[in-house]
Design a protein around this motif. Structure first.
Motif, PDB file in Angstrom:
ATOM      1  N   MET A   7       0.819  -1.209   0.000  1.00 28.65           N
ATOM      2  CA  MET A   7       0.000   0.000   0.000  1.00 28.65           C
ATOM      3  C   MET A   7       0.856   1.264   0.000  1.00 28.65           C
ATOM      4  O   MET A   7       0.465   2.274  -0.573  1.00 28.65           O
ATOM      5  N   PHE A   8       2.007   1.217   0.642  1.00 26.24           N
ATOM      6  CA  PHE A   8       2.848   2.408   0.742  1.00 26.24           C
ATOM      7  C   PHE A   8       3.760   2.575  -0.472  1.00 26.24           C
ATOM      8  O   PHE A   8       4.353   3.631  -0.652  1.00 26.24           O
ATOM      9  N   GLY A   9       3.859   1.545  -1.286  1.00 21.99           N
ATOM     10  CA  GLY A   9       4.675   1.615  -2.481  1.00 21.99           C
ATOM     11  C   GLY A   9       3.898   2.047  -3.708  1.00 21.99           C
ATOM     12  O   GLY A   9       4.430   2.070  -4.809  1.00 21.99           O
ATOM     13  N   ASN A  10       2.635   2.393  -3.513  1.00 25.07           N
ATOM     14  CA  ASN A  10       1.762   2.799  -4.605  1.00 25.07           C
ATOM     15  C   ASN A  10       1.270   4.212  -4.317  1.00 25.07           C
ATOM     16  O   ASN A  10       0.741   4.475  -3.243  1.00 25.07           O
ATOM     17  N   GLU A  11       1.439   5.109  -5.277  1.00 24.48           N
ATOM     18  CA  GLU A  11       1.119   6.525  -5.048  1.00 24.48           C
ATOM     19  C   GLU A  11      -0.337   6.740  -4.636  1.00 24.48           C
ATOM     20  O   GLU A  11      -0.617   7.457  -3.670  1.00 24.48           O
ATOM     21  N   ILE A  12      -1.263   6.152  -5.341  1.00 23.49           N
ATOM     22  CA  ILE A  12      -2.686   6.334  -5.038  1.00 23.49           C
ATOM     23  C   ILE A  12      -3.019   5.757  -3.666  1.00 23.49           C
ATOM     24  O   ILE A  12      -3.656   6.418  -2.835  1.00 23.49           O
ATOM     25  N   ALA A  13      -2.615   4.531  -3.421  1.00 19.81           N
ATOM     26  CA  ALA A  13      -2.920   3.884  -2.144  1.00 19.81           C
ATOM     27  C   ALA A  13      -2.270   4.640  -0.979  1.00 19.81           C
ATOM     28  O   ALA A  13      -2.895   4.823   0.075  1.00 19.81           O
ATOM     29  N   ALA A  14      -1.041   5.077  -1.142  1.00 19.73           N
ATOM     30  CA  ALA A  14      -0.346   5.807  -0.085  1.00 19.73           C
ATOM     31  C   ALA A  14      -1.057   7.126   0.232  1.00 19.73           C
ATOM     32  O   ALA A  14      -1.203   7.498   1.407  1.00 19.73           O
ATOM     33  N   LYS A  15      -1.533   7.832  -0.793  1.00 17.33           N
ATOM     34  CA  LYS A  15      -2.281   9.070  -0.572  1.00 17.33           C
ATOM     35  C   LYS A  15      -3.581   8.786   0.180  1.00 17.33           C
ATOM     36  O   LYS A  15      -3.974   9.535   1.078  1.00 17.33           O
ATOM     37  N   ALA A 144      -4.888  -6.419   0.773  1.00 16.36           N
ATOM     38  CA  ALA A 144      -3.472  -6.309   0.403  1.00 16.36           C
ATOM     39  C   ALA A 144      -2.633  -7.465   0.940  1.00 16.36           C
ATOM     40  O   ALA A 144      -1.492  -7.648   0.533  1.00 16.36           O
ATOM     41  N   GLY A 145      -3.205  -8.256   1.875  1.00 13.93           N
ATOM     42  CA  GLY A 145      -2.460  -9.370   2.449  1.00 13.93           C
ATOM     43  C   GLY A 145      -1.328  -8.921   3.358  1.00 13.93           C
ATOM     44  O   GLY A 145      -0.257  -9.529   3.378  1.00 13.93           O
TER      45      GLY A 145
END
Length: 157
Positions: A7-15, A144-145
């Motif tokens: 989740m933190f390695g993806n721009e949309i998910a992190a935002k 996200a597992g």
């Protein structure tokens, strides 16, 4: 075990996560007792099978002074004598609000009356928001597992 999605390695998910974390600060700063917040987060996480959140919230609760007996009894709170009537009302709302699709009308009038009896409007607003928020976190982590067991209290600030 590796997560299926970072989740933190993806721009949309992190935002997105950053924004719901900010929403969580509103609840954390409310007058809803911290112990109640931890119990609600833990119970919803147990119901949703979110290992990461169950790990996190049990450890954060213990670090905040929650007893091991009460943490052990959250899953069986109806039979446990270690919770106040107000906490029991919050746990009932957490369960019904988490299992909203399992019964019509979702949250019973009996549970709502108990919540109204023990909490003021600010606390109810925080409690309803907390239940919605922890269910969102649970779904993010389950989908996200996200692996469980390595959380250290306070590691996210």
């Amino acid at each position: 075990m590796e997560p299926r999605f970072n989740m933190f390695g993806n721009e949309i998910a992190a935002k997105f996560v950053k924004r719901i974390n900010n929403a969580g600060q509103v609840v954390a700063q409310s007058t809803l007792p911290t112990a109640t917040q931890h119990l609600v987060e833990l119970r919803a996480s147990q119901i949703n099978g979110c290992g990461f959140c169950t790990d996190m919230h049990s450890k954060d609760a213990a670090a905040a002074g929650e007893t091991q007996v009460r943490l052990n009894m959250v899953a069986a709170w109806r039979e446990a004598v270690v919770f106040t009537d107000a906490e029991r009302a919050a746990l009932a709302l957490a369960e019904e609000g988490t299992r909203i699709a399992d019964s019509h009308p979702g949250v019973s009038e009996e549970t709502w009356e108990l919540v109204r009896k023990h909490y003021d409007d600010e606390q109810i607003g925080a409690l309803v928001s907390l239940i919605a928020l922890i269910n969102a976190y649970n779904r993010l982590n389950v989908i996200a597992g996200t692996p469980a067991g390595n959380y250290e209290p306070g590691m996210f600030g």
